[in-house]
Design a protein around this motif. Structure first.
Motif, PDB file in Angstrom:
ATOM      1  N   VAL A 345     100.741  -6.711 -47.590  1.00 39.16           N
ATOM      2  CA  VAL A 345     100.638  -5.925 -46.360  1.00 39.16           C
ATOM      3  C   VAL A 345     101.224  -6.723 -45.200  1.00 39.16           C
ATOM      4  CG1 VAL A 345      99.034  -4.932 -44.671  1.00 39.16           C
ATOM      5  CG2 VAL A 345      98.598  -4.660 -47.123  1.00 39.16           C
ATOM      6  N   VAL A 346     102.034  -6.050 -44.386  1.00 36.98           N
ATOM      7  CA  VAL A 346     102.433  -6.584 -43.085  1.00 36.98           C
ATOM      8  C   VAL A 346     101.570  -5.851 -42.060  1.00 36.98           C
ATOM      9  CG1 VAL A 346     104.296  -6.897 -41.433  1.00 36.98           C
ATOM     10  CG2 VAL A 346     104.774  -7.058 -43.889  1.00 36.98           C
ATOM     11  N   LEU A 347     100.680  -6.588 -41.410  1.00 39.92           N
ATOM     12  CA  LEU A 347      99.625  -5.989 -40.599  1.00 39.92           C
ATOM     13  C   LEU A 347      99.926  -6.129 -39.109  1.00 39.92           C
ATOM     14  CD1 LEU A 347      96.726  -4.795 -40.346  1.00 39.92           C
ATOM     15  CD2 LEU A 347      95.866  -7.155 -40.506  1.00 39.92           C
ATOM     16  N   ILE A 348      99.902  -4.998 -38.391  1.00 40.16           N
ATOM     17  CA  ILE A 348     100.066  -5.010 -36.940  1.00 40.16           C
ATOM     18  C   ILE A 348      98.683  -5.001 -36.294  1.00 40.16           C
ATOM     19  CG2 ILE A 348     101.038  -3.860 -34.921  1.00 40.16           C
ATOM     20  CD1 ILE A 348     103.080  -2.528 -36.740  1.00 40.16           C
ATOM     21  N   LEU A 349      98.389  -6.036 -35.517  1.00 39.64           N
ATOM     22  CA  LEU A 349      97.124  -6.170 -34.791  1.00 39.64           C
ATOM     23  C   LEU A 349      97.399  -6.288 -33.298  1.00 39.64           C
ATOM     24  CD1 LEU A 349      95.259  -8.907 -36.907  1.00 39.64           C
ATOM     25  CD2 LEU A 349      94.852  -6.445 -36.976  1.00 39.64           C
ATOM     26  N   GLY A 350      96.393  -5.952 -32.495  1.00 43.48           N
ATOM     27  CA  GLY A 350      96.510  -6.256 -31.069  1.00 43.48           C
ATOM     28  C   GLY A 350      96.190  -5.093 -30.155  1.00 43.48           C
ATOM     29  N   GLY A 351      95.941  -5.441 -28.900  1.00 39.15           N
ATOM     30  CA  GLY A 351      95.560  -4.476 -27.888  1.00 39.15           C
ATOM     31  C   GLY A 351      94.500  -5.082 -26.993  1.00 39.15           C
ATOM     32  N   LYS A 352      93.647  -4.248 -26.449  1.00 39.94           N
ATOM     33  CA  LYS A 352      92.578  -4.714 -25.570  1.00 39.94           C
ATOM     34  C   LYS A 352      91.390  -5.159 -26.419  1.00 39.94           C
ATOM     35  CE  LYS A 352      89.822  -3.405 -21.525  1.00 39.94           C
ATOM     36  NZ  LYS A 352      88.503  -3.767 -22.086  1.00 39.94           N
ATOM     37  N   ASP A 353      91.150  -6.442 -26.448  1.00 41.79           N
ATOM     38  CA  ASP A 353      90.049  -7.006 -27.235  1.00 41.79           C
ATOM     39  C   ASP A 353      88.715  -6.649 -26.577  1.00 41.79           C
ATOM     40  OD1 ASP A 353      88.029  -9.212 -27.915  1.00 41.79           O
ATOM     41  OD2 ASP A 353      89.643  -9.664 -29.315  1.00 41.79           O
ATOM     42  N   LYS A 354      87.745  -6.193 -27.398  1.00 38.11           N
ATOM     43  CA  LYS A 354      86.439  -5.770 -26.876  1.00 38.11           C
ATOM     44  C   LYS A 354      85.343  -6.765 -27.270  1.00 38.11           C
ATOM     45  CE  LYS A 354      87.068  -1.869 -29.049  1.00 38.11           C
ATOM     46  NZ  LYS A 354      86.846  -0.496 -29.588  1.00 38.11           N
ATOM     47  N   GLY A 355      85.712  -8.045 -27.349  1.00 36.38           N
ATOM     48  CA  GLY A 355      84.750  -9.041 -27.806  1.00 36.38           C
ATOM     49  C   GLY A 355      84.747  -9.145 -29.321  1.00 36.38           C
ATOM     50  N   ASN A 356      85.926  -8.991 -29.935  1.00 40.87           N
ATOM     51  CA  ASN A 356      86.025  -8.912 -31.392  1.00 40.87           C
ATOM     52  C   ASN A 356      85.748 -10.245 -32.074  1.00 40.87           C
ATOM     53  OD1 ASN A 356      86.787  -6.264 -31.109  1.00 40.87           O
ATOM     54  ND2 ASN A 356      88.956  -6.600 -31.516  1.00 40.87           N
ATOM     55  N   ASP A 357      85.124 -10.154 -33.258  1.00 41.44           N
ATOM     56  CA  ASP A 357      84.964 -11.288 -34.172  1.00 41.44           C
ATOM     57  C   ASP A 357      85.783 -10.963 -35.411  1.00 41.44           C
ATOM     58  OD1 ASP A 357      84.260 -13.263 -35.898  1.00 41.44           O
ATOM     59  OD2 ASP A 357      82.105 -12.827 -35.908  1.00 41.44           O
ATOM     60  N   TYR A 358      86.891 -11.683 -35.599  1.00 43.43           N
ATOM     61  CA  TYR A 358      87.826 -11.357 -36.676  1.00 43.43           C
ATOM     62  C   TYR A 358      87.450 -11.967 -38.022  1.00 43.43           C
ATOM     63  CZ  TYR A 358      90.647  -9.687 -32.793  1.00 43.43           C
ATOM     64  OH  TYR A 358      91.075  -9.003 -31.684  1.00 43.43           O
ATOM     65  N   THR A 359      86.340 -12.700 -38.079  1.00 42.50           N
ATOM     66  CA  THR A 359      85.956 -13.316 -39.353  1.00 42.50           C
ATOM     67  C   THR A 359      85.658 -12.259 -40.415  1.00 42.50           C
ATOM     68  OG1 THR A 359      83.671 -13.473 -38.574  1.00 42.50           O
ATOM     69  CG2 THR A 359      85.055 -15.424 -38.307  1.00 42.50           C
ATOM     70  N   GLU A 360      85.264 -11.046 -39.998  1.00 49.73           N
ATOM     71  CA  GLU A 360      84.939  -9.997 -40.965  1.00 49.73           C
ATOM     72  C   GLU A 360      86.133  -9.640 -41.846  1.00 49.73           C
ATOM     73  OE1 GLU A 360      83.384  -5.330 -41.106  1.00 49.73           O
ATOM     74  OE2 GLU A 360      83.550  -6.369 -39.192  1.00 49.73           O
ATOM     75  N   ILE A 361      87.345  -9.658 -41.290  1.00 46.15           N
ATOM     76  CA  ILE A 361      88.518  -9.275 -42.084  1.00 46.15           C
ATOM     77  C   ILE A 361      89.237 -10.478 -42.674  1.00 46.15           C
ATOM     78  CG2 ILE A 361      88.897  -7.091 -40.895  1.00 46.15           C
ATOM     79  CD1 ILE A 361      91.171  -8.441 -39.329  1.00 46.15           C
ATOM     80  N   GLU A 362      88.778 -11.684 -42.364  1.00 48.68           N
ATOM     81  CA  GLU A 362      89.488 -12.893 -42.820  1.00 48.68           C
ATOM     82  C   GLU A 362      89.684 -12.922 -44.335  1.00 48.68           C
ATOM     83  OE1 GLU A 362      88.992 -17.745 -42.624  1.00 48.68           O
ATOM     84  OE2 GLU A 362      87.861 -16.486 -41.229  1.00 48.68           O
TER      85      GLU A 362
END
Length: 447
Positions: A345-362
């Motif tokens: 997968v080539v994944l596009i991420l980004g925008g207005k962060d709402k206090g995100n914790d990205y460890t869930e998708i790591e």
């Protein structure tokens, strides 16, 4: 004459103003932003006084009651002054509920609520029910109560809409899941967000139903703390104690209610992926509780087309599949998208962060993602978090630049997935705007 002030001149605000006018109240609508031509023309045609691009305090703070559009935070200066005056504040949904005895199927969750709402509506409409679609999708509930009158409403409710609901009551309440989202609205306290979501079970009686995902730890923990009189209909992937919807050992989807029970092969569901299995279970249980015929439920679960901007196939260009999941405005939505994807997968991420914790998708990123393309005004947080977790990561600042980068780094058999994890408001007017621009950019690749 009771004075109603409506704050917000979008779909919900204009609908609330029209219902208030029809009920004989003194109505005034105010929007701090610019009201679009469609809504300003509607207000003018209804002879409802309004203003935009300002809040005139002497016209607002004399209200007997304020109907607040969900996007306005309670910290907005005008809301603080309203609170200081002790003026009651309600939501459009609360207001509309006072004037209808229709059955209410109310659906919330951090993810999947639009799909589940539209699928439930699809089942009921195709079964010949006089049904309205409202909340975050469809038309304003208040406008429909005023001018259309349905027997059943299927309503998608965000936490924002639930905040100012007090006496409103669902007949069927659906809670799909709760994961961190909108924490900037809730003082970065998860429990505040959970409390807002759980307002959906307020006022439920033993004649009502509560449908929920029984494997969600947040939901089950909250249910240990609070009680509801409603009949409980938990669902999960496999049979557990008290499960009312599950997939059995023979691959059959089982739906059990006191009204109707049915089975059908899971492979016959039109929506694929684990998250969509749960959405189908919730919609199917709701339809069973409304005594929809088994054959109508099965047929609708088999032929539903899905939701724009949610795992929407766009095109295949040079052997690369492009998927529009612009509706994934939080981390858990992206998790569900990645869970349903193949590798590479080539994944596009980004925008207005709402206090995100990205460890869930790591873990899924490490397993399935070959490259990340960041797209936003400021991608620092994403770049810092993922720089050592994927083979390649790119910093882009427009959608066209992001899509061009994806095209250059992908090869036959790869999947380009727009599943941003973030709100769209840094570069786009909405997630729909972002999704449409993505689809347009992909089409340009084919020229």
């Amino acid at each position: 004459m009771k004075r109603i002030v409506v704050l917000g001149g979008g779909e919900s605000g204009v609908g609330a103003a029209i219902l208030a006018k029809d009920k004989g109240f003194d109505v005034f609508l105010s929007d701090f932003g610019k009201i679009t031509a469609r809504y300003s023309q509607q207000l003018a045609a209804e002879a409802i006084p309004f203003e935009d691009e300002k809040h005139t305090e002497e016209l607002i703070l004399n209200a007997d009651e304020v109907i607040k559009s969900p996007g306005i935070p309670p910290t907005a200066p005008i809301m603080v002054k309203i609170a200081q005056r002790g003026i009651p504040v309600i939501s459009e949904i609360e207001f509309a509920g006072r004037y209808t005895d229709a059955k209410m199927v109310c659906i919330t969750g951090s993810n999947g609520k639009t799909t589940t709402t539209l699928l439930t509506y699809h089942i009921l409409k195709n079964a010949g029910i006089n049904v309205g679609l409202a909340g975050n999708v469809g038309k304003s509930l208040a406008l429909q109560v005023a001018r259309e009158k349905h027997d059943v409403y299927v309503i998608e409710l965000s936490s924002f809409q639930l905040e100012n609901m007090y006496d409103f009551k669902a007949n069927v309440a659906v809670m799909l899941n709760i994961t961190p989202d909108h924490l900037d609205r809730y003082d970065y306290r998860m429990q505040n967000y959970i409390n807002a979501k759980f307002r959906i079970i307020r006022n439920l009686t033993p004649e009502d139903a509560f449908i929920y995902w029984q494997d969600d730890p947040v939901i089950t923990a909250q249910l240990d703390r609070i009680k509801t009189e409603a009949a409980m209909y938990p669902f999960g992937e496999h049979f557990e104690k008290n499960s009312e919807a599950y997939v059995d050992d023979n691959g059959q989807l089982v739906l059990n209610t006191d009204h109707i029970s049915l089975t059908m092969p899971r492979t016959d569901l039109s929506l694929h992926g684990l998250h969509n299995l749960y959405n189908s279970m919730a919609a199917g249980l709701s339809a069973c509780l409304l005594d929809i015929k088994k054959e109508d439920i099965r047929r609708a679960l088999e032929d539903f087309d899905g939701v724009e901007h949610r795992l929407e196939y766009v095109d295949t260009v040079d052997g690369v599949r492009y998927i529009n999941d612009s509706k994934a405005t939080n981390v858990n939505s992206c998790w569900y998208a990645l869970e349903s994807m193949p590798r590479n997968v080539v994944l596009i991420l980004g925008g207005k962060d709402k206090g995100n914790d990205y460890t869930e998708i790591e873990p899924l990123v490490k397993k399935k993602v070959k490259a990340i393309v960041c797209m936003g005004k400021d991608n620092t947080k994403l770049l810092d978090f993922f720089k050592d977790k994927v083979e390649a990561i790119y910093d882009t600042h427009s959608l066209q630049e992001a899509v061009d980068t994806c095209a250059s780094v992908s090869q036959q058999g790869d999947t380009v997935l727009l599943s941003p994890c973030c709100a769209s408001f840094d570069l786009f007017s909405s997630y729909e705007d972002r999704g449409r621009q993505f689809k347009d950019a992909v089409k340009r690749l084919n020229r």
